[in-house]
Design a protein around this motif. Structure first.
Motif, PDB file in Angstrom:
ATOM      1  N   ILE A 320       2.464   3.233   7.671  1.00 37.76           N
ATOM      2  CA  ILE A 320       1.793   2.770   6.453  1.00 37.76           C
ATOM      3  C   ILE A 320       0.709   1.779   6.854  1.00 37.76           C
ATOM      4  CG2 ILE A 320       2.074   1.648   4.220  1.00 37.76           C
ATOM      5  CD1 ILE A 320       5.000   2.469   4.269  1.00 37.76           C
ATOM      6  N   LEU A 321      -0.504   2.006   6.364  1.00 36.10           N
ATOM      7  CA  LEU A 321      -1.627   1.125   6.645  1.00 36.10           C
ATOM      8  C   LEU A 321      -2.345   0.820   5.345  1.00 36.10           C
ATOM      9  CD1 LEU A 321      -3.540  -0.322   8.627  1.00 36.10           C
ATOM     10  CD2 LEU A 321      -4.838   1.826   8.793  1.00 36.10           C
ATOM     11  N   ASN A 322      -2.519  -0.477   5.068  1.00 37.93           N
ATOM     12  CA  ASN A 322      -3.205  -0.935   3.867  1.00 37.93           C
ATOM     13  C   ASN A 322      -4.367  -1.814   4.282  1.00 37.93           C
ATOM     14  OD1 ASN A 322      -4.047  -1.798   1.374  1.00 37.93           O
ATOM     15  ND2 ASN A 322      -2.085  -2.643   0.733  1.00 37.93           N
ATOM     16  N   VAL A 323      -5.574  -1.260   4.168  1.00 38.75           N
ATOM     17  CA  VAL A 323      -6.795  -1.996   4.504  1.00 38.75           C
ATOM     18  C   VAL A 323      -7.727  -2.061   3.291  1.00 38.75           C
ATOM     19  CG1 VAL A 323      -6.725  -1.545   6.976  1.00 38.75           C
ATOM     20  CG2 VAL A 323      -7.778   0.133   5.433  1.00 38.75           C
ATOM     21  N   SER A 324      -7.153  -2.028   2.103  1.00 34.71           N
ATOM     22  CA  SER A 324      -7.979  -2.062   0.901  1.00 34.71           C
ATOM     23  C   SER A 324      -8.741  -3.380   0.805  1.00 34.71           C
ATOM     24  CB  SER A 324      -7.092  -1.891  -0.339  1.00 34.71           C
ATOM     25  OG  SER A 324      -6.410  -0.655  -0.308  1.00 34.71           O
ATOM     26  N   TRP A 325      -9.976  -3.271   0.331  1.00 35.27           N
ATOM     27  CA  TRP A 325     -10.859  -4.418   0.117  1.00 35.27           C
ATOM     28  C   TRP A 325     -11.139  -5.205   1.402  1.00 35.27           C
ATOM     29  CZ3 TRP A 325      -6.470  -4.064  -3.211  1.00 35.27           C
ATOM     30  CH2 TRP A 325      -6.745  -3.416  -4.415  1.00 35.27           C
ATOM     31  N   CYS A 326     -11.075  -4.549   2.537  1.00 33.09           N
ATOM     32  CA  CYS A 326     -11.486  -5.169   3.802  1.00 33.09           C
ATOM     33  C   CYS A 326     -12.953  -4.809   4.029  1.00 33.09           C
ATOM     34  CB  CYS A 326     -10.626  -4.684   4.965  1.00 33.09           C
ATOM     35  SG  CYS A 326      -8.918  -5.251   4.883  1.00 33.09           S
ATOM     36  N   ALA A 327     -13.801  -5.796   3.831  1.00 32.63           N
ATOM     37  CA  ALA A 327     -15.238  -5.508   3.882  1.00 32.63           C
ATOM     38  C   ALA A 327     -15.709  -5.109   5.266  1.00 32.63           C
ATOM     39  CB  ALA A 327     -16.029  -6.733   3.394  1.00 32.63           C
ATOM     40  N   GLY A 328     -14.990  -5.500   6.308  1.00 30.01           N
ATOM     41  CA  GLY A 328     -15.430  -5.193   7.666  1.00 30.01           C
ATOM     42  C   GLY A 328     -14.932  -3.862   8.190  1.00 30.01           C
ATOM     43  N   VAL A 329     -14.269  -3.073   7.386  1.00 35.61           N
ATOM     44  CA  VAL A 329     -13.710  -1.794   7.823  1.00 35.61           C
ATOM     45  C   VAL A 329     -14.437  -0.673   7.104  1.00 35.61           C
ATOM     46  CG1 VAL A 329     -11.617  -0.384   7.955  1.00 35.61           C
ATOM     47  CG2 VAL A 329     -11.473  -2.854   8.230  1.00 35.61           C
ATOM     48  N   ASN A 330     -14.701   0.412   7.831  1.00 34.30           N
ATOM     49  CA  ASN A 330     -15.247   1.620   7.222  1.00 34.30           C
ATOM     50  C   ASN A 330     -14.519   2.834   7.799  1.00 34.30           C
ATOM     51  OD1 ASN A 330     -16.375   1.977   9.788  1.00 34.30           O
ATOM     52  ND2 ASN A 330     -18.347   1.091   9.178  1.00 34.30           N
ATOM     53  N   THR A 331     -15.003   4.000   7.445  1.00 32.32           N
ATOM     54  CA  THR A 331     -14.312   5.225   7.859  1.00 32.32           C
ATOM     55  C   THR A 331     -14.369   5.458   9.369  1.00 32.32           C
ATOM     56  OG1 THR A 331     -16.342   6.458   7.373  1.00 32.32           O
ATOM     57  CG2 THR A 331     -14.659   6.339   5.652  1.00 32.32           C
ATOM     58  N   THR A 332     -15.254   4.783  10.087  1.00 30.07           N
ATOM     59  CA  THR A 332     -15.293   4.938  11.540  1.00 30.07           C
ATOM     60  C   THR A 332     -14.025   4.394  12.191  1.00 30.07           C
ATOM     61  OG1 THR A 332     -17.715   4.718  11.494  1.00 30.07           O
ATOM     62  CG2 THR A 332     -16.616   4.417  13.621  1.00 30.07           C
ATOM     63  N   GLY A 333     -13.566   3.215  11.737  1.00 34.46           N
ATOM     64  CA  GLY A 333     -12.329   2.668  12.272  1.00 34.46           C
ATOM     65  C   GLY A 333     -11.109   3.450  11.797  1.00 34.46           C
ATOM     66  N   LEU A 334     -11.122   3.927  10.546  1.00 34.80           N
ATOM     67  CA  LEU A 334      -9.995   4.707  10.058  1.00 34.80           C
ATOM     68  C   LEU A 334      -9.865   6.034  10.799  1.00 34.80           C
ATOM     69  CD1 LEU A 334     -10.301   4.129   6.199  1.00 34.80           C
ATOM     70  CD2 LEU A 334      -8.808   2.969   7.809  1.00 34.80           C
ATOM     71  N   LYS A 335     -10.967   6.583  11.226  1.00 36.48           N
ATOM     72  CA  LYS A 335     -10.940   7.864  11.939  1.00 36.48           C
ATOM     73  C   LYS A 335     -10.155   7.733  13.245  1.00 36.48           C
ATOM     74  CE  LYS A 335     -14.956   9.497  12.054  1.00 36.48           C
ATOM     75  NZ  LYS A 335     -16.355   9.706  12.491  1.00 36.48           N
ATOM     76  N   ARG A 336     -10.287   6.615  13.918  1.00 35.86           N
ATOM     77  CA  ARG A 336      -9.535   6.415  15.170  1.00 35.86           C
ATOM     78  C   ARG A 336      -8.036   6.329  14.897  1.00 35.86           C
ATOM     79  NH1 ARG A 336     -13.409   1.678  17.810  1.00 35.86           N
ATOM     80  NH2 ARG A 336     -15.244   3.022  18.190  1.00 35.86           N
ATOM     81  N   ILE A 337      -7.662   5.665  13.818  1.00 34.06           N
ATOM     82  CA  ILE A 337      -6.234   5.559  13.492  1.00 34.06           C
ATOM     83  C   ILE A 337      -5.670   6.933  13.133  1.00 34.06           C
ATOM     84  CG2 ILE A 337      -4.600   4.566  11.864  1.00 34.06           C
ATOM     85  CD1 ILE A 337      -6.277   2.076  11.770  1.00 34.06           C
ATOM     86  N   ILE A 338      -6.421   7.747  12.393  1.00 28.51           N
ATOM     87  CA  ILE A 338      -5.936   9.081  12.011  1.00 28.51           C
ATOM     88  C   ILE A 338      -5.694   9.927  13.259  1.00 28.51           C
ATOM     89  CG2 ILE A 338      -6.515  11.196  10.792  1.00 28.51           C
ATOM     90  CD1 ILE A 338      -5.847   8.856   8.984  1.00 28.51           C
ATOM     91  N   LYS A 339      -6.528   9.804  14.242  1.00 27.09           N
ATOM     92  CA  LYS A 339      -6.372  10.589  15.470  1.00 27.09           C
ATOM     93  C   LYS A 339      -5.234  10.083  16.356  1.00 27.09           C
ATOM     94  CE  LYS A 339     -11.261  11.916  15.772  1.00 27.09           C
ATOM     95  NZ  LYS A 339     -12.506  11.846  16.599  1.00 27.09           N
ATOM     96  N   ALA A 340      -5.018   8.758  16.401  1.00 27.48           N
ATOM     97  CA  ALA A 340      -4.064   8.174  17.350  1.00 27.48           C
ATOM     98  C   ALA A 340      -2.675   7.957  16.769  1.00 27.48           C
ATOM     99  CB  ALA A 340      -4.612   6.843  17.873  1.00 27.48           C
ATOM    100  N   CYS A 341      -2.510   8.033  15.462  1.00 26.39           N
ATOM    101  CA  CYS A 341      -1.206   7.756  14.827  1.00 26.39           C
ATOM    102  C   CYS A 341      -0.716   9.017  14.114  1.00 26.39           C
ATOM    103  CB  CYS A 341      -1.326   6.588  13.846  1.00 26.39           C
ATOM    104  SG  CYS A 341      -1.883   5.047  14.599  1.00 26.39           S
TER     105      CYS A 341
END
Length: 720
Positions: A320-341
Motif C-alpha cells: 500500500i502506497l499513499n502519496v496523495s497531495w505530494c507536490a514533489g511526486v509525479n508519474t515518473t517516480g510512481l512508474k519505478r515503484i510499479i515496476k519494482a514492487c
C-alpha cells in the motif's frame, strides 16, 4: 503387710523433705529390688524404641515398656527439659524405672537423682497420680522452646522481629506476566504508570509494549521528548509506527535521525501524514526498513521522486502506497515503484501530475495487481483511462464491439473531480471491472446516462456509488440501478446536486434496495413521497425488545419539494409500533336445564378466565436519521435522541408539540380575516412547544399511543 496387685499402680508416698520428715520404717529401700516372676519378668527386658526424629534430636531416651493397667499411657513422656527425682515405689518400681536401663542400677540415697542419668539416654516416665495434698494435673507441658511467649516477654518480641514480611507481588511476579498485564493498558495509562516506581518505569518502557505506536489519539498532548523516549524504547520491536500529525518531532528527526533509524529497523507499517520531516531523515528511514508494506506520506512536501526511487530499491514487499497531495511526486517516480514492487495492491495518488502520460497506465495494465486505485483530481484523459483498462491495440469483439482483455482486479476506483473524462473514456470500464465494489465518479460533469448505466449493469457487486454533481443524469439511471443485480447489495448512494432526479427514480431505489444505509439527495427534486416510502421500508425491517439503532441516514436539505410534513412523517415512523393484538377475555357459555315440569332454565357458565401477562416493550430495529433544513434540525435531532434511548412517549410528545407549532405558524402567516386570532394561536403553540416536557405524566400512560392529556389541579387538597 498388704499384698500388692502386680497389675495396679499404687500411689507413691510423699518424698521425705526437711519440712516434712518421715520415719525410717516408712521408707522403701531401692537397693535390692525384688525378683519378678511371670510376665513381669518378661516385660522387664522389653523396650519400645521411639521413631520420632524430634525426640532423638532433643536427646530423649526410648519410651517405657508397655503397660495395660489403664492408669498411665505410653504418651505420658515428659517433654520438658527440667529434671525430676525418682519416687519411691513398691515392688514393681524396678520394672517402671530401673528395669529400662541398659546398665545395672547403682545404689544411692533415697530421692537422689543426678543429671548424668538423663544425659545417658535413660527413659523417664512421669507418673500421674493423686497426692495426699490434692489431685495433680494430668496434662503434659510443652517444651520451653515451643511455648508461646506472653506480651512483652523477650521471646514474644523476638518472634515479632522474625515475623515474615509482606509478599511482594510485583517483585516476585515473572516478567512475562507483568508485560501481559501492562499490554491491556492504553499508551496514556502506560506513561502514567511509569512514574509509580523504578520497576514499573522499567516495565512501561520495555520494547515489547511498544510494538504498535499509534499517536492518533494523543499526538497533541505528548511532548517530543516523551515521544522520542517511547520510540527509542520500542526500537527493534516496533512494527507499526503511526506518527500522523506529530509536527513536534521535526527537530528530533533533524538532530537524532541517525539514532532513530539505527534503532527502528523492523517497521512494517509507516505513516507520517500531516507531520514535518526533512528529506534526509526520510531517506535514511526508508533505506533501513526493507520490510515496509504500508507507507503513508500523504501531503508531505519533502517527499519527491528521489524518495520514490529509494522505495522502489529497498522496499520490495510494498503493498500500500499513499502519496496523495505530494507536490514533489509525479508519474515518473510512481512508474519505478510499479515496476519494482510486484505485490502492490493499493495506490493512492490524488492530485499527482502526469497521468496524461501513456507509460504509467500501460505499466498498470501489464501488472494488473491493483485492487484499489485513487487518482482523483488528476489530469487523466479518456485515452489514458482506455489504456489503463484495455491496453494498447487490444483485440476487439466484433459482435459486442468491446476489447477482449483479462478483466481488471480493481475493487475500488476513485475518479472524482477528473474534469477531462467523458462518456468515451468511462465506457472502457464496461465489462472490465466485474469485482468493483466502490465507484466514485462525482464531479465528472461530462458523464451521462449512456456511460453510467452500462457500468452499473456490469458491476454486480457494487455497494458504494457516488454520482454527485452529475447534472446530466436522469431518473433512468436510478431506475436501472434499482433493477440491476447490485440493487440488493447497495449500501451507499450519493446523488446530491443531480437536479434532474425526482420521485420516480428515488421511489424505485427505496423499494428495491433493502440494504441501503446512507443516501445523499440534497439539492434534488424529490418530495415527501420519497420520505414516506423510506420510512415504510425501514419499518419493514422488524421490531424486537432491543433499543433501536440507526439503519438509514438521509441528507435532504435544500430540496424545494420537501416540507415539514414529510419530516414529521419520518419522525412519526421512527416511533410507530405495530398494533397490539387483542387480549382474549373471559369466554362464557350458556347451559340450558330442563326441569321435571317441562320448564327450562338457562345458566351462564364461565369456561375460561385466563388473562395473559402484558407483552414486553417493543422497539423498531432500525430508524432513520435525517439531515434537513437547519430550522428543523434541532427538533429532529432531539427526537432521534429520545427514540434511540427508548423513550418513545417523550418522542411522541415532542412530535405533536412541534406539529402544533408548525401548523400555528403557517396559519399566522396567512392573510385575510382572523389574522389576529391565528397569530395568538401561533404564540400559544410556540409557548407550549418551548415548555419543559420532562413530566412523563403529561399525556398519561397513553401518551405514546395518542391518548388524551390529563387535567391538572391548581392546588393541593385542603384536608391533607
Amino acid at each position: 503387710m498388704a499384698t500388692v496387685d502386680p497389675d495396679e499402680i499404687v500411689p507413691f508416698p510423699e518424698v521425705p523433705t526437711e519440712a516434712s520428715p518421715t520415719s525410717s520404717s516408712d521408707q522403701i529401700a531401692l537397693d535390692q529390688p525384688p525378683k519378678l516372676k511371670g510376665r513381669h519378668k518378661i516385660l522387664q527386658s522389653l523396650q519400645r524404641i521411639s521413631s520420632s526424629p524430634t525426640l532423638a534430636r532433643r536427646n530423649r531416651s526410648a519410651s517405657t515398656g508397655y503397660r495395660r493397667d489403664g492408669k498411665a499411657s505410653l504418651s505420658c513422656v515428659s517433654l520438658s527439659q527440667s529434671s525430676y527425682s525418682p519416687c519411691p515405689s513398691n515392688g514393681s518400681a524396678s520394672q517402671l524405672y530401673g528395669g529400662l536401663n541398659g546398665r545395672p542400677t547403682t545404689p544411692g540415697p533415697t530421692g537422689s537423682h543426678t543429671p548424668e542419668d538423663d544425659q545417658e539416654g535413660n527413659s523417664r516416665i512421669r507418673f500421674v497420680f493423686d497426692s495426699p495434698n490434692g489431685p495433680q494435673s494430668r496434662k503434659v507441658a510443652l517444651p520451653t522452646e515451643l511455648r508461646p511467649g506472653s506480651r512483652g516477654s523477650p521471646l514474644a518480641s523476638s518472634e515479632l522481629r522474625s515475623a515474615p514480611k509482606t509478599f511482594d507481588f510485583w517483585g516476585k511476579i515473572p516478567i512475562e506476566l507483568g508485560m501481559l498485564i501492562f499490554s491491556y493498558l492504553t499508551p496514556k495509562e502506560i506513561v502514567r504508570c511509569s512514574s509509580v516506581c523504578k520497576w514499573w518505569n522499567k516495565m512501561c518502557y520495555d520494547g515489547q509494549l511498544w510494538s504498535n505506536i499509534d499517536t492518533t489519539d494523543y499526538y497533541r498532548d505528548i511532548p517530543s521528548d516523551a515521544l522520542m523516549k517511547i520510540i527509542m524504547s520500542g526500537g527493534p520491536f516496533i512494527r507499526d509506527l503511526n506518527l500522523r500529525g506529530c509536527i513536534q518531532l521535526r527537530d528530533k528527526w533533524l538532530n537524532e535521525s541517525e539514532k532513530i533509524t539505527a534503532s527502528c529497523r523492523n517497521v512494517v507499517n509507516f505513516s507520517l501524514e500531516g507531520s514535518r520531516i526533512d528529506k534526509t531523515p526520510m531517506h535514511y528511514f526508508l533505506l533501513r526498513n526493507e520490510r515496509l508494506e504500508y507507507i503513508n506520506v500523504s501531503g508531505l512536501d519533502s517527499v519527491t521522486n528521489s524518495a520514490m526511487r529509494i522505495i522502489a530499491k529497498s522496499c520490495p514487499q510494498l503493498r500500500i502506497l499513499n502519496v496523495s497531495w505530494c507536490a514533489g511526486v509525479n508519474t515518473t517516480g510512481l512508474k519505478r515503484i510499479i515496476k519494482a514492487c510486484p505485490k502492490l495492491t493499493d495506490l493512492l495518488a490524488s492530485e499527482i501530475r502526469g497521468f496524461d502520460d501513456k507509460e504509467l497506465p500501460l505499466e498498470l495494465f501489464k501488472r494488473n495487481t491493483l485492487e484499489r486505485l485513487v487518482i482523483s483530481r488528476t489530469d487523466i484523459t479518456d485515452e489514458t483511462l482506455t489504456i489503463l483498462m484495455h491496453g494498447v491495440n487490444p483485440e476487439m469483439d466484433v459482435l459486442e464491439d468491446r476489447a477482449i482483455v483479462p478483466p481488471r482486479r480493481l475493487r475500488h476506483l476513485d475518479l472524482h473531480q477528473c474534469s477531462e473524462l467523458t462518456d468515451k473514456g468511462a465506457q472502457s470500464l464496461i465489462h472490465n471491472v466485474p469485482d468493483l465494489v466502490g465507484l466514485q465518479l462525482s464531479g465528472c460533469t461530462e458523464l451521462t446516462d449512456d456511460s453510467v448505466v452500462p457500468i452499473i449493469q456490469t458491476a454486480p457487486q457494487l455497494t458504494h456509488l457516488e454520482l454527485e454533481e452529475l447534472e446530466n443524469l436522469t431518473n433512468r439511471t436510478l431506475t436501472e440501478l434499482a433493477n440491476s443485480s447490485c440493487a440488493p447489495f447497495l449500501e451507499y448512494l450519493n446523488v446530491s446536486y443531480c437536479e434532474a432526479l425526482s420521485d420516480p427514480g428515488m421511489l424505485a431505489v427505496m423499494k428495491n434496495c433493502p440494504s441501503l444505509q446512507f443516501i445523499e439527495m440534497d439539492n434534488t427534486r424529490i418530495s415527501d413521497l420519497t420520505l414516506a416510502e423510506a420510512s415504510f421500508r425501514v419499518r419493514k425491517r422488524g421490531y424486537d425488545e432491543k433499543l433501536p439503532q440507526i439503519g438509514l441516514r438521509m441528507v435532504i436539505f435544500d430540496c424545494p419539494n420537501v416540507t415539514w410534513v414529510g419530516v414529521k412523517e419520518l419522525m412519526s415512523g421512527n416511533t410507530r409500533l405495530p398494533r397490539p393484538r387483542k387480549v382474549p377475555e373471559a369466554v362464557s357459555m350458556v347451559t340450558q336445564t330442563i326441569n321435571m315440569d317441562g320448564t327450562s332454565e338457562s345458566t351462564p357458565m364461565i369456561t375460561s378466565s385466563i388473562t395473559p401477562p402484558p407483552p414486553p416493550a417493543l422497539y423498531p430495529n432500525h430508524i432513520i436519521q435525517v439531515k434537513c433544513f437547519y430550522g428543523w434540525q434541532m427538533t429532529v435531532d432531539e427526537h432521534t435522541k429520545r427514540v434511540l434511548r427508548g423513550d418513545l412517549a417523550a418522542a411522541n410528545r415532542l412530535e405533536r408539540k412541534w406539529s402544533d407549532y408548525m401548523v400555528a405558524t403557517e396559519e399566522a402567516g396567512a392573510a385575510g380575516a382572523g389574522a389576529r386570532r391565528r397569530r395568538r394561536r401561533a404564540r400559544e403553540a410556540e409557548r407550549i412547544y418551548n415548555d419543559d416536557d420532562d413530566d412523563e405524566e403529561a399525556y398519561g400512560f397513553g401518551g405514546m399511543l395518542g391518548g388524551r392529556r390529563r387535567a391538572r389541579s391548581g392546588g393541593s387538597c385542603t384536608v391533607m
